[in-house]
Design a protein around this motif. Structure first.
Motif, short mmCIF file in Angstrom:
data_model
loop_
_atom_site.label_atom_id
_atom_site.label_comp_id
_atom_site.label_asym_id
_atom_site.label_seq_id
_atom_site.Cartn_x
_atom_site.Cartn_y
_atom_site.Cartn_z
N TYR A 253 21.42 73.77 22.59
CA TYR A 253 21.95 72.95 23.67
C TYR A 253 21.25 71.59 23.72
O TYR A 253 21.88 70.57 23.96
CB TYR A 253 21.80 73.66 25.01
N GLY B 128 26.02 74.28 29.43
CA GLY B 128 24.79 74.15 30.20
C GLY B 128 24.57 75.33 31.13
O GLY B 128 23.44 75.78 31.34
N HIS C 271 24.66 69.68 24.66
CA HIS C 271 24.69 68.92 25.91
C HIS C 271 25.53 67.66 25.82
O HIS C 271 25.80 67.02 26.84
CB HIS C 271 23.27 68.51 26.29
N ALA D 273 23.60 68.99 32.02
CA ALA D 273 24.87 69.66 32.28
C ALA D 273 25.72 68.91 33.30
O ALA D 273 26.96 68.95 33.23
CB ALA D 273 24.62 71.09 32.76
N HIS E 4 30.27 70.43 28.18
CA HIS E 4 28.81 70.40 28.23
C HIS E 4 28.28 71.06 29.51
O HIS E 4 27.15 71.55 29.52
CB HIS E 4 28.27 68.97 28.10
N LEU E 5 29.09 71.10 30.56
CA LEU E 5 28.67 71.81 31.78
C LEU E 5 28.71 73.31 31.54
O LEU E 5 27.77 74.03 31.90
CB LEU E 5 29.58 71.45 32.95
#
Length: 429
Positions: free
Chosen positions: A421, A256, A426, A366, A252-253
């Motif tokens: 996202y 992001g 996310h 993120a 998710h980072l």
């Protein structure tokens, strides 16, 4: 741009060291708030500089977007060295160094205008942006420690509001001191007068950027004299199963970071083309000086949206709010492309309202659950701001190929990804 001008991750991870909550850091907070105003102002002044230098040097859209390439490219190149510098010399002196570098960048506009060399303008912008980057790396952690922990959120809202105030006032400042000064007398110019008028156009940037250089130096002197609290970072608990490794292992980072890349790219691209777009005969059919005043509505909408979002997102899921705003931006861009006149003009200006919450929301989503990798994750997200350098160049190439109005297809693609996202990307794997 505007939303990309403050790094929430750095703020979230900062705590005071030996600072009493009863101490009054009111003046220091005012001084820090001025920094948020200044870098918002200087960033959005590019939206006026682009059509101005496009006229001075007879550039096409792609060439004029090199302004944003140099400015936001500094974020990518300077962020990591700036972090190392600040760690070595302290946050306070990092702020001072950043202000001095920004002042040097502003002062370089004087020889750039005197010699009328586009490359010198680009170099001055890079130096200016390098100073702003150092400022952001150094200044952000201080906001949360200047007062009681329970009022930190209100202080962050205040600084971000003044950041948006800077982005709102910059187009008005540029319209008066740059565009109007440059275009005076152009209407009835003879061929023999054109060269002299071009010199006047180039010189129009000297006075406003000299004022900004003085402002940065005054702030540097103020911060050099200020006594600011020490800051240290805590390490929040990480998502289970990710204690080892690096921030890159968090799906998710990474998604992001892509989201931040396309968001900054989309917002900067739209802002960069507003003056030229509104001046189009089929859209606003207004002089560039008047069009610059309308750009303030775009950034003013972001300021209003931040206050609305701060209240509404207490009750609405962050991801859903992000997806909703992205969907609204897509609809407005479709209207911008498919219509003309006042409808197209106000549709593109209204996008600023929906951009307002995107940067802080993507940033916080993120970084959720990164634990001791939060600082590394913050650095990765800072690098993603380079989207403001690359995507405007893409839209510039499209404008030269298929026209300025159809070129707004590019940010539509960006907002489609942001909607994804918000709805799904996310969520931690």
């Amino acid at each position: 741009m505007a939303g990309y001008t403050g790094n929430g991750a750095d703020l979230a991870g900062a705590r005071s060291s030996g600072v009493s909550s009863t101490e009054n850091y009111g003046f220091a907070l005012v001084a820090l708030t001025s920094l948020f105003f200044m870098w918002g102002f200087i960033t959005c002044l590019n939206d006026i500089l682009i059509p101005h230098l496009k006229s001075v040097f007879s550039l096409n859209y792609t060439q004029s977007m090199l302004i944003q390439l140099c400015f936001f490219g500094a974020y990518f190149i300077v962020s990591l060295p700036a972090g190392a510098l600040v760690k070595r010399i302290s946050y306070k002196w990092g702020i001072v160094v950043g202000l001095v570098i920004a002042a040097i960048g502003c002062a370089l506009f004087i020889p750039a205008a005197s010699y009328r060399v586009y490359a010198l303008f680009l170099g001055a912008l890079f130096v200016l942006a390098a100073g702003v980057t150092v400022l952001q790396v150094a200044a952000n952690p201080y906001v949360t420690v200047l007062g009681k922990p329970e009022t930190a959120a209100s202080r962050l809202t205040l600084t971000q509001a003044f950041n948006s105030l800077g982005t709102t006032l910059a187009p008005l400042f540029g319209a008066v001191l740059i565009l109007s000064a440059a275009t005076a007398g152009m209407e009835n110019a003879t061929p023999e007068q054109v060269e002299a008028l071009r010199v006047t156009e180039a010189n129009a940037v000297q006075f406003p950027y000299m004022l900004l250089a003085v402002a940065f130096l005054v702030l540097a002197a103020i911060f050099a004299a200020l006594k600011l609290p020490q800051v240290q970072e805590e390490e929040p608990t990480a998502i289970a199963g990710h204690a080892e490794g690096s921030a890159w292992s968090y799906r998710h980072l990474v998604l992001g970071a892509v989201g931040l890349f396309v968001y900054v790219g989309a917002e900067v691209s739209i802002g960069s083309f507003l003056v030229n777009f509104l001046a189009e005969p089929t859209i606003g059919n207004i002089p560039e000086t008047d069009a610059a005043h309308y750009v303030a509505y775009f950034w003013g909408g972001a300021m209003v949206g931040r206050f609305i979002g701060a209240a509404a997102m207490r009750y609405v899921d962050d991801g859903k709010a992000l997806a909703f705003n992205a969907a609204a931006s897509i609809i407005l861009l479709v209207v911008t492309i498919m219509s003309s006149g006042a409808v197209a003009m106000w549709a593109v200006l209204a996008i600023g309202l929906f951009n307002s919450i995107m940067f802080p929301t993507i940033f916080s989503l993120a970084l959720h659950g990164l634990g001791r990798h939060t600082s590394q994750g913050s650095g990765i997200l800072c690098l993603a701001i380079v989207g403001g350098a690359i995507l405007p160049l893409v839209q510039g190439a499209l404008a030269d190929t298929i026209g300025i109005q159809m070129a707004f297809i590019m940010p539509i693609v960006c907002y489609v990804y942001i909607a994804y996202y918000g709805l799904k990307g996310h969520k931690p794997a």
